[in-house]
Design a protein around this motif. Sequence first.
Motif, PDB file in Angstrom:
ATOM      1  N   ASP A  54      40.503  38.998  42.973  1.00 37.65           N
ATOM      2  CA  ASP A  54      39.572  38.693  41.880  1.00 37.65           C
ATOM      3  C   ASP A  54      38.322  37.976  42.382  1.00 37.65           C
ATOM      4  OD1 ASP A  54      41.151  39.887  39.993  1.00 37.65           O
ATOM      5  OD2 ASP A  54      41.856  38.011  39.081  1.00 37.65           O
ATOM      6  N   PHE A  55      38.454  37.247  43.472  1.00 35.91           N
ATOM      7  CA  PHE A  55      37.311  36.546  44.060  1.00 35.91           C
ATOM      8  C   PHE A  55      36.200  37.530  44.403  1.00 35.91           C
ATOM      9  CE2 PHE A  55      34.921  34.871  47.667  1.00 35.91           C
ATOM     10  CZ  PHE A  55      34.678  33.555  47.302  1.00 35.91           C
ATOM     11  N   PHE A  56      36.573  38.716  44.845  1.00 37.96           N
ATOM     12  CA  PHE A  56      35.609  39.718  45.308  1.00 37.96           C
ATOM     13  C   PHE A  56      35.142  40.647  44.189  1.00 37.96           C
ATOM     14  CE2 PHE A  56      38.267  38.366  48.831  1.00 37.96           C
ATOM     15  CZ  PHE A  56      37.294  37.862  49.675  1.00 37.96           C
ATOM     16  N   GLU A  57      35.649  40.435  42.997  1.00 38.79           N
ATOM     17  CA  GLU A  57      35.197  41.147  41.801  1.00 38.79           C
ATOM     18  C   GLU A  57      34.376  40.124  41.015  1.00 38.79           C
ATOM     19  OE1 GLU A  57      34.356  44.084  39.505  1.00 38.79           O
ATOM     20  OE2 GLU A  57      35.844  44.479  41.082  1.00 38.79           O
ATOM     21  N   LEU A  58      33.073  40.110  41.239  1.00 40.63           N
ATOM     22  CA  LEU A  58      32.228  39.028  40.747  1.00 40.63           C
ATOM     23  C   LEU A  58      32.280  38.833  39.236  1.00 40.63           C
ATOM     24  CD1 LEU A  58      29.074  39.288  43.039  1.00 40.63           C
ATOM     25  CD2 LEU A  58      31.103  37.846  43.301  1.00 40.63           C
ATOM     26  N   LYS A  59      32.538  39.886  38.499  1.00 44.92           N
ATOM     27  CA  LYS A  59      32.551  39.759  37.034  1.00 44.92           C
ATOM     28  C   LYS A  59      33.689  38.870  36.540  1.00 44.92           C
ATOM     29  CE  LYS A  59      35.037  44.068  36.154  1.00 44.92           C
ATOM     30  NZ  LYS A  59      34.929  45.410  35.639  1.00 44.92           N
ATOM     31  N   THR A  60      34.708  38.597  37.375  1.00 50.36           N
ATOM     32  CA  THR A  60      35.790  37.703  36.969  1.00 50.36           C
ATOM     33  C   THR A  60      35.316  36.249  36.940  1.00 50.36           C
ATOM     34  OG1 THR A  60      36.643  37.267  39.201  1.00 50.36           O
ATOM     35  CG2 THR A  60      37.517  39.217  38.031  1.00 50.36           C
ATOM     36  N   GLY A  61      34.271  35.944  37.689  1.00 50.13           N
ATOM     37  CA  GLY A  61      33.747  34.580  37.737  1.00 50.13           C
ATOM     38  C   GLY A  61      34.461  33.672  38.726  1.00 50.13           C
ATOM     39  N   LEU A  62      35.526  34.163  39.355  1.00 48.62           N
ATOM     40  CA  LEU A  62      36.301  33.318  40.267  1.00 48.62           C
ATOM     41  C   LEU A  62      35.462  32.838  41.456  1.00 48.62           C
ATOM     42  CD1 LEU A  62      38.992  31.982  40.913  1.00 48.62           C
ATOM     43  CD2 LEU A  62      39.680  34.094  42.088  1.00 48.62           C
ATOM     44  N   ALA A  63      34.711  33.731  42.061  1.00 46.95           N
ATOM     45  CA  ALA A  63      33.883  33.336  43.214  1.00 46.95           C
ATOM     46  C   ALA A  63      32.880  32.265  42.801  1.00 46.95           C
ATOM     47  CB  ALA A  63      33.160  34.540  43.802  1.00 46.95           C
ATOM     48  N   GLY A  64      32.228  32.465  41.677  1.00 43.90           N
ATOM     49  CA  GLY A  64      31.247  31.497  41.217  1.00 43.90           C
ATOM     50  C   GLY A  64      31.860  30.135  40.942  1.00 43.90           C
ATOM     51  N   VAL A  80      36.396  34.686  56.185  1.00 41.14           N
ATOM     52  CA  VAL A  80      36.412  35.545  57.365  1.00 41.14           C
ATOM     53  C   VAL A  80      37.159  36.839  57.066  1.00 41.14           C
ATOM     54  CG1 VAL A  80      37.166  35.737  59.767  1.00 41.14           C
ATOM     55  CG2 VAL A  80      36.402  33.527  58.872  1.00 41.14           C
ATOM     56  N   GLY A  81      36.539  37.959  57.429  1.00 41.86           N
ATOM     57  CA  GLY A  81      37.229  39.229  57.261  1.00 41.86           C
ATOM     58  C   GLY A  81      36.281  40.405  57.295  1.00 41.86           C
ATOM     59  N   ASP A  82      36.827  41.566  57.009  1.00 47.31           N
ATOM     60  CA  ASP A  82      36.058  42.812  56.957  1.00 47.31           C
ATOM     61  C   ASP A  82      35.705  43.078  55.499  1.00 47.31           C
ATOM     62  OD1 ASP A  82      34.961  45.319  57.153  1.00 47.31           O
ATOM     63  OD2 ASP A  82      36.830  46.311  57.744  1.00 47.31           O
ATOM     64  N   PHE A  83      34.421  43.016  55.190  1.00 48.08           N
ATOM     65  CA  PHE A  83      33.957  43.204  53.819  1.00 48.08           C
ATOM     66  C   PHE A  83      33.352  44.590  53.603  1.00 48.08           C
ATOM     67  CE2 PHE A  83      33.595  38.775  55.104  1.00 48.08           C
ATOM     68  CZ  PHE A  83      34.492  38.204  54.219  1.00 48.08           C
ATOM     69  N   SER A  84      33.449  45.447  54.610  1.00 47.74           N
ATOM     70  CA  SER A  84      32.826  46.773  54.532  1.00 47.74           C
ATOM     71  C   SER A  84      33.504  47.680  53.508  1.00 47.74           C
ATOM     72  CB  SER A  84      32.820  47.449  55.906  1.00 47.74           C
ATOM     73  OG  SER A  84      34.149  47.683  56.342  1.00 47.74           O
ATOM     74  N   GLY A  85      34.726  47.377  53.117  1.00 50.48           N
ATOM     75  CA  GLY A  85      35.445  48.203  52.161  1.00 50.48           C
ATOM     76  C   GLY A  85      35.033  47.994  50.712  1.00 50.48           C
ATOM     77  N   TYR A  86      34.187  47.007  50.482  1.00 47.26           N
ATOM     78  CA  TYR A  86      33.729  46.744  49.122  1.00 47.26           C
ATOM     79  C   TYR A  86      32.438  47.503  48.883  1.00 47.26           C
ATOM     80  CZ  TYR A  86      37.133  42.980  49.274  1.00 47.26           C
ATOM     81  OH  TYR A  86      38.299  42.268  49.388  1.00 47.26           O
TER      82      TYR A  86
END
Length: 121
Positions: A54-64, A80-86
């Motif tokens: 959910d952190f990487f789905e910005l509309k959830t608001g978790l990252a913010g 840290v990680g591979d973010f190319s899959g998003y």
Amino acid sequence: MNLTIDASGHSKVAILSGDGVVIGDVQDALDAIMNAHYLDCDKLMIRKELIHEDFFELKTGLAGEILQKCTNYRTKLAVVGDFSGYNSKSLNDFIYECNHGQNFFFKATEEEALKALHGVA
């Protein structure tokens, strides 16, 4: 949740580790921040696999919400990680903006994350 310390000069980074998802919500993130501060660290590094998707789905608001907690408690954060899959343009823009700031970073390797957190050019 386990924390180890990486020190470079006067800079200390708390490295979060564990099994499965360790940061599933804002309270988990706040616990990690407080545990890092207890160890006299105002910098935190975590692998992306330990953070709920959910952190990487910005509309959830978790990252913010998590980044706001980091800001409130003056804690720098590197994921840290591979973010190319998003394939989300908004997430990719968010990652780009964070990486051009001074407080939040999304890096491919732990070495890159530690350099960013320690402030090594």
